[in-house]
Write a protein that holds these residues in place. Sequence first.
Motif, PDB file in Angstrom:
ATOM      1  N   VAL A  58       0.881  -1.175   0.000  1.00  0.00           N
ATOM      2  CA  VAL A  58       0.000   0.000   0.000  1.00  0.00           C
ATOM      3  C   VAL A  58       0.914   1.219   0.000  1.00  0.00           C
ATOM      4  O   VAL A  58       1.518   1.531   1.032  1.00  0.00           O
ATOM      5  N   ARG A  71      -8.576  -8.768   5.651  1.00  0.00           N
ATOM      6  CA  ARG A  71      -9.285  -8.030   6.710  1.00  0.00           C
ATOM      7  C   ARG A  71      -9.036  -6.531   6.547  1.00  0.00           C
ATOM      8  O   ARG A  71      -9.942  -5.710   6.697  1.00  0.00           O
ATOM      9  N   TYR A  72      -7.788  -6.180   6.234  1.00  0.00           N
ATOM     10  CA  TYR A  72      -7.420  -4.777   5.999  1.00  0.00           C
ATOM     11  C   TYR A  72      -8.243  -4.191   4.849  1.00  0.00           C
ATOM     12  O   TYR A  72      -8.835  -3.113   4.975  1.00  0.00           O
ATOM     13  N   LYS A  76     -11.384  -1.413   4.838  1.00  0.00           N
ATOM     14  CA  LYS A  76     -11.326  -0.199   4.004  1.00  0.00           C
ATOM     15  C   LYS A  76     -12.524  -0.091   3.084  1.00  0.00           C
ATOM     16  O   LYS A  76     -13.041   1.001   2.846  1.00  0.00           O
TER      17      LYS A  76
ATOM     18  N   PRO B  84      -4.970   1.533  10.686  1.00  0.00           N
ATOM     19  CA  PRO B  84      -5.314   0.298   9.951  1.00  0.00           C
ATOM     20  C   PRO B  84      -4.066  -0.523   9.602  1.00  0.00           C
ATOM     21  O   PRO B  84      -4.104  -1.758   9.617  1.00  0.00           O
ATOM     22  N   GLU B  85      -2.956   0.163   9.303  1.00  0.00           N
ATOM     23  CA  GLU B  85      -1.725  -0.554   8.939  1.00  0.00           C
ATOM     24  C   GLU B  85      -1.143  -1.281  10.156  1.00  0.00           C
ATOM     25  O   GLU B  85      -0.666  -2.414  10.050  1.00  0.00           O
ATOM     26  N   ALA B  88      -3.222  -4.300  10.735  1.00  0.00           N
ATOM     27  CA  ALA B  88      -2.914  -5.378   9.785  1.00  0.00           C
ATOM     28  C   ALA B  88      -1.659  -6.135  10.228  1.00  0.00           C
ATOM     29  O   ALA B  88      -1.598  -7.365  10.138  1.00  0.00           O
ATOM     30  N   ASP B  91      -2.475  -8.297  13.205  1.00  0.00           N
ATOM     31  CA  ASP B  91      -3.190  -9.467  12.671  1.00  0.00           C
ATOM     32  C   ASP B  91      -2.222 -10.465  12.038  1.00  0.00           C
ATOM     33  O   ASP B  91      -2.337 -11.679  12.245  1.00  0.00           O
TER      34      ASP B  91
END
Lengths: 209, 209
Positions: A58, A71-72, A76, B84-85, B88, B91
């Motif tokens: 990303v 999941r990420y 989003k 969010p990163e 992730a 996770d």
Amino acid sequence: MPSYKLTYFNARGYGEAARILFHLADVPFEDFRMTHGDGTWEKLKEKTPLGQVPVLSVDGFEIPQSAAIIRYLANKFGYAGKTPEEQAWADAIVDQFKDFMGSFREVGKAHAAGKPAEEIAKIMQSDVVPARDAFFVIINGILEKSKSGFLVGDGLTFADIVVVECITTLDKNQLFTPAGEPKLVALREKVYAIPAIKKWVEIRPDTQY
Amino acid sequence: MPSYKLTYFNARGYGEAARILFHLADVPFEDFRMTHGDGTWEKLKEKTPLGQVPVLSVDGFEIPQSAAIIRYLANKFGYAGKTPEEQAWADAIVDQFKDFMGSFREVGKAHAAGKPAEEIAKIMQSDVVPARDAFFVIINGILEKSKSGFLVGDGLTFADIVVVECITTLDKNQLFTPAGEPKLVALREKVYAIPAIKKWVEIRPDTQY
């Protein structure tokens, strides 16, 4: 919009649910596919965060592990479940899928060791078939209680995508009997009828796994 | 505040990270522990959502699968990563732990089949030890790049808790050599020094797993 690149092999496998999420959200991404045995992976391996693929980049920030990647993206793009409780159930179903995939462990080892086909078939029967049956019982149980026909809540989540792609790959490898699994077939039809997914499934590379 | 109940065996195992999150957040919960072999589990099994424990009940709504449970709690209590990163990556680390735990599959089967200790020891050497070493290489690599000493970002996440509890159980079962793993030992000390965790670790039931 960030620049996305998904690195995986030329297979559905652990990469396809991420691809489907991109197509569903109509978000462009680079679908970088390596061919087994041409040396690309051997060169790339040590540059990946954990020595594994898929990897999602990303804007250059790399995320490993297939479930973490989807999941990420699901978070989003709005396919992770509508409440924390729905999210937890989508997560639990994906973990259940991962547990089932663990049943292929000895098959993979036998393949790598060059064991004869009969021996591999024996491991499939002792390990994979019972695990598949147990997994199907769980998914059928969830679908039985579902009012929407989806696995979680009233709409599509990444859990549906993971389960449907699992069914597709089992089916392509003589491990799924559609006639015996009407609920799973209905789920697959429901997910593949979603226009963006339907369009992608029709044109995606046809691979064995 | 919702009424929480965690159902698991009297073991750390796949339940302990959830317990630690409750203690960390100072949120009361019922820590329901079953004893293997007393018949409680056999009676309860069919009432659980997937025939497995741990199960987290939130005001009666049941969530299965250990990773889904701790992700749910970590999100509620603020230990799932700050972006969010980061989420992730937390996770991904938990998935990596799950992959490592898959290496115990044949050990579990051998135990269940009543195989002799020497045979189980052989499987430990062929399956678990190399998987553990590969897992430790990954965790060490992440810690090497960490500025905070935590696995993700600049604070504690549920990934640190999962990895530290894994180390503790390996250590209790002669599968961890502290002298050879200074970074992992430092992570464990850092996590166990957090006051709420320290307090719980001191008083929690002392079980083998």
